[in-house]
Design a protein around this motif. Structure first.
Motif, PDB file in Angstrom:
ATOM      1  N   LEU A 240       6.052  -3.614   3.543  1.00 18.54           N
ATOM      2  CA  LEU A 240       5.328  -4.875   3.685  1.00 18.54           C
ATOM      3  C   LEU A 240       5.000  -5.197   5.139  1.00 18.54           C
ATOM      4  CD1 LEU A 240       7.222  -7.098   1.083  1.00 18.54           C
ATOM      5  CD2 LEU A 240       4.952  -6.078   0.865  1.00 18.54           C
ATOM      6  N   ARG A 241       6.005  -5.143   6.003  1.00 21.11           N
ATOM      7  CA  ARG A 241       5.772  -5.480   7.423  1.00 21.11           C
ATOM      8  C   ARG A 241       4.856  -4.470   8.102  1.00 21.11           C
ATOM      9  NH1 ARG A 241      11.885  -6.472   9.303  1.00 21.11           N
ATOM     10  NH2 ARG A 241      12.258  -5.199   7.479  1.00 21.11           N
ATOM     11  N   SER A 242       4.967  -3.194   7.732  1.00 21.51           N
ATOM     12  CA  SER A 242       4.094  -2.199   8.366  1.00 21.51           C
ATOM     13  C   SER A 242       2.640  -2.448   7.970  1.00 21.51           C
ATOM     14  CB  SER A 242       4.534  -0.774   8.028  1.00 21.51           C
ATOM     15  OG  SER A 242       4.567  -0.553   6.640  1.00 21.51           O
ATOM     16  N   GLY A 243       2.402  -2.933   6.770  1.00 21.24           N
ATOM     17  CA  GLY A 243       1.046  -3.305   6.356  1.00 21.24           C
ATOM     18  C   GLY A 243       0.515  -4.465   7.176  1.00 21.24           C
ATOM     19  N   ARG A 244       1.365  -5.464   7.414  1.00 15.02           N
ATOM     20  CA  ARG A 244       0.951  -6.608   8.234  1.00 15.02           C
ATOM     21  C   ARG A 244       0.713  -6.166   9.683  1.00 15.02           C
ATOM     22  NH1 ARG A 244       4.962  -9.922   5.620  1.00 15.02           N
ATOM     23  NH2 ARG A 244       5.975 -10.478   7.564  1.00 15.02           N
ATOM     24  N   ALA A 245       1.564  -5.263  10.178  1.00 16.55           N
ATOM     25  CA  ALA A 245       1.383  -4.745  11.537  1.00 16.55           C
ATOM     26  C   ALA A 245       0.045  -4.026  11.652  1.00 16.55           C
ATOM     27  CB  ALA A 245       2.532  -3.800  11.902  1.00 16.55           C
ATOM     28  N   ALA A 246      -0.304  -3.250  10.641  1.00 16.94           N
ATOM     29  CA  ALA A 246      -1.585  -2.532  10.640  1.00 16.94           C
ATOM     30  C   ALA A 246      -2.752  -3.515  10.689  1.00 16.94           C
ATOM     31  CB  ALA A 246      -1.690  -1.642   9.404  1.00 16.94           C
ATOM     32  N   GLN A 247      -2.660  -4.620   9.965  1.00 14.86           N
ATOM     33  CA  GLN A 247      -3.721  -5.630   9.994  1.00 14.86           C
ATOM     34  C   GLN A 247      -3.878  -6.199  11.397  1.00 14.86           C
ATOM     35  OE1 GLN A 247      -2.543  -8.517   7.071  1.00 14.86           O
ATOM     36  NE2 GLN A 247      -3.522  -7.412   5.402  1.00 14.86           N
ATOM     37  N   MET A 248      -2.756  -6.514  12.062  1.00  9.78           N
ATOM     38  CA  MET A 248      -2.816  -7.061  13.421  1.00  9.78           C
ATOM     39  C   MET A 248      -3.461  -6.052  14.374  1.00  9.78           C
ATOM     40  SD  MET A 248       0.963  -8.823  13.673  1.00  9.78           S
ATOM     41  CE  MET A 248       0.890  -9.147  15.422  1.00  9.78           C
ATOM     42  N   LEU A 249      -3.048  -4.797  14.265  1.00 11.48           N
ATOM     43  CA  LEU A 249      -3.587  -3.760  15.144  1.00 11.48           C
ATOM     44  C   LEU A 249      -5.076  -3.532  14.877  1.00 11.48           C
ATOM     45  CD1 LEU A 249      -0.582  -1.283  14.930  1.00 11.48           C
ATOM     46  CD2 LEU A 249      -1.348  -2.472  16.994  1.00 11.48           C
ATOM     47  N   TYR A 250      -5.458  -3.543  13.618  1.00 11.39           N
ATOM     48  CA  TYR A 250      -6.859  -3.331  13.249  1.00 11.39           C
ATOM     49  C   TYR A 250      -7.747  -4.409  13.872  1.00 11.39           C
ATOM     50  CZ  TYR A 250     -10.921  -2.141  10.429  1.00 11.39           C
ATOM     51  OH  TYR A 250     -12.178  -1.773  10.026  1.00 11.39           O
ATOM     52  N   ARG A 251      -7.282  -5.645  13.828  1.00 14.95           N
ATOM     53  CA  ARG A 251      -8.059  -6.758  14.404  1.00 14.95           C
ATOM     54  C   ARG A 251      -8.255  -6.595  15.910  1.00 14.95           C
ATOM     55  NH1 ARG A 251      -4.460 -10.255  11.396  1.00 14.95           N
ATOM     56  NH2 ARG A 251      -5.374 -10.579   9.360  1.00 14.95           N
ATOM     57  N   LYS A 252      -7.364  -5.838  16.559  1.00 17.92           N
ATOM     58  CA  LYS A 252      -7.469  -5.628  18.008  1.00 17.92           C
ATOM     59  C   LYS A 252      -8.122  -4.290  18.355  1.00 17.92           C
ATOM     60  CE  LYS A 252      -5.555  -9.466  19.246  1.00 17.92           C
ATOM     61  NZ  LYS A 252      -6.304 -10.492  19.938  1.00 17.92           N
ATOM     62  N   GLY A 253      -8.733  -3.642  17.365  1.00 14.59           N
ATOM     63  CA  GLY A 253      -9.507  -2.440  17.664  1.00 14.59           C
ATOM     64  C   GLY A 253      -8.817  -1.117  17.411  1.00 14.59           C
ATOM     65  N   TYR A 254      -7.608  -1.114  16.907  1.00 20.94           N
ATOM     66  CA  TYR A 254      -6.920   0.135  16.570  1.00 20.94           C
ATOM     67  C   TYR A 254      -7.438   0.600  15.216  1.00 20.94           C
ATOM     68  CZ  TYR A 254      -3.663  -1.104  20.295  1.00 20.94           C
ATOM     69  OH  TYR A 254      -3.109  -1.430  21.502  1.00 20.94           O
ATOM     70  N   ARG A 255      -7.755   1.886  15.103  1.00 18.67           N
ATOM     71  CA  ARG A 255      -8.373   2.350  13.871  1.00 18.67           C
ATOM     72  C   ARG A 255      -7.614   3.461  13.138  1.00 18.67           C
ATOM     73  NH1 ARG A 255     -10.146  -1.850  14.186  1.00 18.67           N
ATOM     74  NH2 ARG A 255     -12.307  -2.520  14.266  1.00 18.67           N
ATOM     75  N   ASN A 256      -6.887   4.282  13.825  1.00 14.70           N
ATOM     76  CA  ASN A 256      -6.240   5.445  13.218  1.00 14.70           C
ATOM     77  C   ASN A 256      -4.826   5.058  12.761  1.00 14.70           C
ATOM     78  OD1 ASN A 256      -6.276   8.101  12.452  1.00 14.70           O
ATOM     79  ND2 ASN A 256      -6.649   8.897  14.510  1.00 14.70           N
ATOM     80  N   LEU A 257      -4.743   4.274  11.661  1.00 15.29           N
ATOM     81  CA  LEU A 257      -3.483   3.657  11.238  1.00 15.29           C
ATOM     82  C   LEU A 257      -2.964   4.242   9.922  1.00 15.29           C
ATOM     83  CD1 LEU A 257      -4.634  -0.002  11.941  1.00 15.29           C
ATOM     84  CD2 LEU A 257      -3.161   1.393  13.406  1.00 15.29           C
ATOM     85  N   TYR A 258      -1.673   4.533   9.905  1.00 14.72           N
ATOM     86  CA  TYR A 258      -1.011   5.094   8.726  1.00 14.72           C
ATOM     87  C   TYR A 258       0.326   4.401   8.547  1.00 14.72           C
ATOM     88  CZ  TYR A 258      -4.347   8.753   9.806  1.00 14.72           C
ATOM     89  OH  TYR A 258      -5.510   9.429  10.088  1.00 14.72           O
ATOM     90  N   HIS A 259       0.783   4.298   7.302  1.00 13.35           N
ATOM     91  CA  HIS A 259       2.139   3.788   7.124  1.00 13.35           C
ATOM     92  C   HIS A 259       2.851   4.504   5.991  1.00 13.35           C
ATOM     93  CE1 HIS A 259       2.280   0.555   3.803  1.00 13.35           C
ATOM     94  NE2 HIS A 259       1.090   1.078   3.705  1.00 13.35           N
ATOM     95  N   LEU A 260       4.174   4.484   6.065  1.00 14.55           N
ATOM     96  CA  LEU A 260       5.027   5.202   5.122  1.00 14.55           C
ATOM     97  C   LEU A 260       5.133   4.419   3.824  1.00 14.55           C
ATOM     98  CD1 LEU A 260       6.997   7.524   4.507  1.00 14.55           C
ATOM     99  CD2 LEU A 260       8.778   6.190   5.662  1.00 14.55           C
ATOM    100  N   LYS A 261       4.607   5.006   2.758  1.00 16.04           N
ATOM    101  CA  LYS A 261       4.650   4.376   1.432  1.00 16.04           C
ATOM    102  C   LYS A 261       6.116   4.211   1.017  1.00 16.04           C
ATOM    103  CE  LYS A 261       1.587   6.025  -1.406  1.00 16.04           C
ATOM    104  NZ  LYS A 261       0.918   6.893  -2.375  1.00 16.04           N
ATOM    105  N   GLY A 262       6.497   2.998   0.666  1.00 15.90           N
ATOM    106  CA  GLY A 262       7.881   2.745   0.242  1.00 15.90           C
ATOM    107  C   GLY A 262       8.823   2.425   1.390  1.00 15.90           C
ATOM    108  N   GLY A 263       8.391   2.686   2.614  1.00 16.29           N
ATOM    109  CA  GLY A 263       9.180   2.332   3.791  1.00 16.29           C
ATOM    110  C   GLY A 263      10.384   3.230   4.053  1.00 16.29           C
ATOM    111  N   PHE A 264      11.180   2.798   5.028  1.00 17.84           N
ATOM    112  CA  PHE A 264      12.327   3.570   5.498  1.00 17.84           C
ATOM    113  C   PHE A 264      13.357   3.802   4.385  1.00 17.84           C
ATOM    114  CE2 PHE A 264      16.510   3.799   7.698  1.00 17.84           C
ATOM    115  CZ  PHE A 264      16.299   4.966   8.409  1.00 17.84           C
ATOM    116  N   LYS A 265      13.455   2.865   3.467  1.00 21.50           N
ATOM    117  CA  LYS A 265      14.471   3.010   2.409  1.00 21.50           C
ATOM    118  C   LYS A 265      14.218   4.243   1.532  1.00 21.50           C
ATOM    119  CE  LYS A 265      12.468   0.183  -1.172  1.00 21.50           C
ATOM    120  NZ  LYS A 265      12.002  -1.114  -1.448  1.00 21.50           N
TER     121      LYS A 265
END
Length: 124
Positions: free
Chosen positions: A89-114
């Motif tokens: 959940l938080r990594s998705g929100r982090a990606a949104q923040m980064l995207y708004r500031k011009g970052y484009r090459n974004l990936y996140h781990l499905k299911g997270g660290f757990k």
């Protein structure tokens, strides 16, 4: 009662739109896909420092979501960014923040660290 239904409907619509937008801007990777690319990327754990200290993916940098706005300049826009948190959940929100500031090459781990089964580093 009617107002409550309108508010509830608005929340559901907002959640669906956010979810669909997030799926467009950040690619969710399985552990296998994540493992294949994270060594050539900026690996960022967006959990809080105590969670990070309890165990994190080897080579990860801790930039908590709560500090991301202030520390965004630590990340390069010309390299992929692999994000993870506890459950995704938080990594998705982090990606949104980064995207708004011009970052484009974004990936996140499905299911997270757990869900991570790879190497983990813990503070003693």
């Amino acid at each position: 009662m009617e107002a409550l239904l309108i508010v509830l409907g608005a929340i559901i619509v907002y959640s669906v739109i956010t979810y669909l937008w997030q799926r467009r801007i950040v690619k969710a990777l399985t552990e296998e896909e994540f493992r294949a690319g994270y060594r050539k990327a900026q690996l960022v754990d967006v959990r809080e420092p105590d969670e990070f200290a309890a165990g994190h993916i080897l080579g990860a940098r801790n930039i908590p979501l709560t500090q991301l706005r202030m520390r965004m300049k630590e990340l390069r826009k010309d390299q992929p960014i692999y994000l993870y948190c506890q459950n995704g959940l938080r990594s998705g929100r982090a990606a949104q923040m980064l995207y708004r500031k011009g970052y484009r090459n974004l990936y996140h781990l499905k299911g997270g660290f757990k869900t991570w089964t790879g190497k983990v580093k813990k503070k003693a």
